[in-house]
Scaffold this motif. Structure first.
Motif, PDB file in Angstrom:
ATOM      1  N   HIS A 116       0.776  -0.881  -0.071  1.00 16.33           N
ATOM      2  CA  HIS A 116       0.158  -0.058  -0.229  1.00 16.33           C
ATOM      3  C   HIS A 116       0.871   1.664   0.231  1.00 16.33           C
ATOM      4  CE1 HIS A 116      -3.742   2.255   1.692  1.00 16.33           C
ATOM      5  NE2 HIS A 116      -2.759   2.631   1.417  1.00 16.33           N
ATOM      6  N   HIS A 171       0.978   5.084  -1.888  1.00 14.36           N
ATOM      7  CA  HIS A 171       0.426   5.694  -3.477  1.00 14.36           C
ATOM      8  C   HIS A 171       1.554   6.500  -4.076  1.00 14.36           C
ATOM      9  CE1 HIS A 171      -3.642   5.813  -2.131  1.00 14.36           C
ATOM     10  NE2 HIS A 171      -2.680   5.386  -0.210  1.00 14.36           N
ATOM     11  N   HIS A 174      -9.859   1.775   0.319  1.00 15.16           N
ATOM     12  CA  HIS A 174      -9.651   2.212   1.033  1.00 15.16           C
ATOM     13  C   HIS A 174     -11.149   2.243   2.176  1.00 15.16           C
ATOM     14  CE1 HIS A 174      -6.286   3.940  -0.231  1.00 15.16           C
ATOM     15  NE2 HIS A 174      -5.766   4.724   0.409  1.00 15.16           N
ATOM     16  N   HIS A 184      -6.685   0.068   5.953  1.00  9.55           N
ATOM     17  CA  HIS A 184      -6.713   1.576   6.952  1.00  9.55           C
ATOM     18  C   HIS A 184      -7.563   0.600   7.981  1.00  9.55           C
ATOM     19  CE1 HIS A 184      -4.398   4.286   5.550  1.00  9.55           C
ATOM     20  NE2 HIS A 184      -4.676   4.789   4.836  1.00  9.55           N
ATOM     21  N   ASP A 203       1.788   3.686   3.078  1.00  9.05           N
ATOM     22  CA  ASP A 203       0.724   4.554   2.470  1.00  9.05           C
ATOM     23  C   ASP A 203       1.905   5.592   1.723  1.00  9.05           C
ATOM     24  OD1 ASP A 203      -1.924   4.612   2.450  1.00  9.05           O
ATOM     25  OD2 ASP A 203      -2.268   6.123   4.102  1.00  9.05           O
TER      26      ASP A 203
END
Ligand SMILES: CNc1ncnc2c1ncn2[C@@H]1O[C@H](COP(=O)(O)O)[C@@H](O)[C@H]1O
Ligand SMILES: [Zn+2]
Length: 356
Positions: A31, A33, A220, A244, A299
């Motif tokens: 995970h 971005h 998410h 999450h 993240d």
């Protein structure tokens, strides 16, 4: 770093030995971005070239440290700073390559990068060219890496704030690139802006990607309080993974446990964005206790200044894990990944199983 030294996120609860072990441990990142993982020095360099002049304050303000007063929604503004300067194919390729270089140096052997395809009209880049530039970065890293390759796949993100037509476009592109490195679809973005649209907008789009091209789906989920209904609908549909899951009611948490849907848990992201009160209060503890399939993830390393090795060290020290348990966690994370069986899969597996 001293055992109790300080950093951007305050006192370190782990020892130098723990961090060192976690750095050497071959790991899997599920995970991350892309634009939230851009190298800080690159962002600063790009900012200096803009009309804002030599000021690096905007670039510096993307890092969120302990005590930062920004909440989750305010935090989303930092991505605008990155999107402002990372423009055009050449830069997208470069930042992708750098993200993978940094991960590789941190011991990550396999990464699933996710990004929201965007047009950069000012430089004549369409969404197809955006995706190709990122895939090119993955390829360049593989070709040029000197000290070990971080094998990577791409997940295309759908931002909750966008209209459903954008989601449909992204699904079409993911289908088109599904045999060229795109393995999945993601639902991301500020949850405060686009919740309550699961059944009507998102579910049909993800369903099509799954049916037409076998794309995996990660969502998410429960990133803020009051999202139980959406969570129930998501679970009823059956995503391949969830990110999450901070704000679950006890009932939804139980349902998630029973579903065995893998979760991507991002400790520093949740603590620094104030979704979770402290590391020790993080729901990672409960998922670990249940033996639930999970992957520790970063993240946005640019924003939270915590690479994957550090997230493992934090989990290790906070939850009293020994080296054998941490090694198992890294291997188990791979079990939850979207990587298709084949040569790359076997290579990653061999590196994860190699004695350290
Ligand atoms: C803190 N937790 C989070 N929750 C939800 N979405 C997040 C996120 N962190 C990042 N993003 C999403 O990723 C985009 C930046 O990368 P890309 O431009 O797509 O590569 C952000 O604009 C946001 O939509
Ligand atoms: Zn995320």
């Amino acid at each position: 770093m001293a055992p109790n030294g300080t950093s951007a996120v305050g006192a370190q609860p782990y020892t130098e030995e723990q961090l060192d072990f976690c750095r050497r441990l071959p790991k899997v990142e599920r995970h991350a971005h892309l634009n939230g993982s851009v190298r800080q020095s690159t962002l600063q360099e790009l900012y200096k070239k803009t009309s804002e002049g030599t000021s690096t304050s905007s670039a510096a303000s993307v890092a969120i440290a302990k005590g930062d007063t920004r909440n989750l929604s305010e935090m989303f503004a930092v991505f605008g700073v990155v999107h402002h300067v990372v423009r055009g194919a050449e830069l997208l390729t470069r930042v992708t390559r750098e993200v993978l270089e940094d991960m590789s140096a941190d011991g990550v052997v396999y990464a699933e990068l996710r990004t929201t395809p965007r047009e950069h009209q000012d430089v004549g880049l369409d969404k197809r060219a955006y995706i190709e530039a990122v895939l090119q970065g993955i390829e360049e890293h593989r070709r040029l890496a000197k000290d070990g390759v971080c094998i990577a796949r791409l997940i295309l993100s759908i931002d909750r704030k966008d209209p459903v037509t954008v989601a449909e476009d992204t699904v079409n592109l993911a289908i088109e690139y599904s045999n060229r490195g795109v393995v999945g679809l993601d639902l991301c973005g500020d949850p405060a802006l686009g919740w309550g649209r699961w059944r009507q907008d998102w579910e049909p789009a993800f369903e099509r990607g799954r049916k037409q091209a076998g794309l995996k789906v990660t969502l998410h989920a429960a990133e803020m309080a009051g999202m139980d209904e959406e969570m129930a609908d998501m679970l009823a549909w059956g995503p391949d993974s969830l990110g999450h899951v901070c704000f679950l009611s006890p009932g939804e948490e139980l349902r998630l446990f029973e579903s065995r849907t893998p979760v991507e848990l991002c400790l520093s992201s949740n603590v620094l964005s104030k979704s979770v009160e402290s590391y020790s209060a993080h729901h990672f503890g409960r998922f670990l206790e249940r033996g639930h399939p999970l992957a520790i993830c970063t993240d946005d390393v640019l924003v939270f200044s915590s690479p994957l090795s550090r997230e493992y060290a934090l989990a290790m020290s906070t939850f009293g894990l020994d080296e054998a348990k941490v090694t198992d966690l890294a291997r188990d994370a791979f079990e939850t990944s979207f990587l298709e069986k084949g040569r790359d899969y076997n290579e990653v597996l061999a590196r994860l199983r190699a004695p350290s």
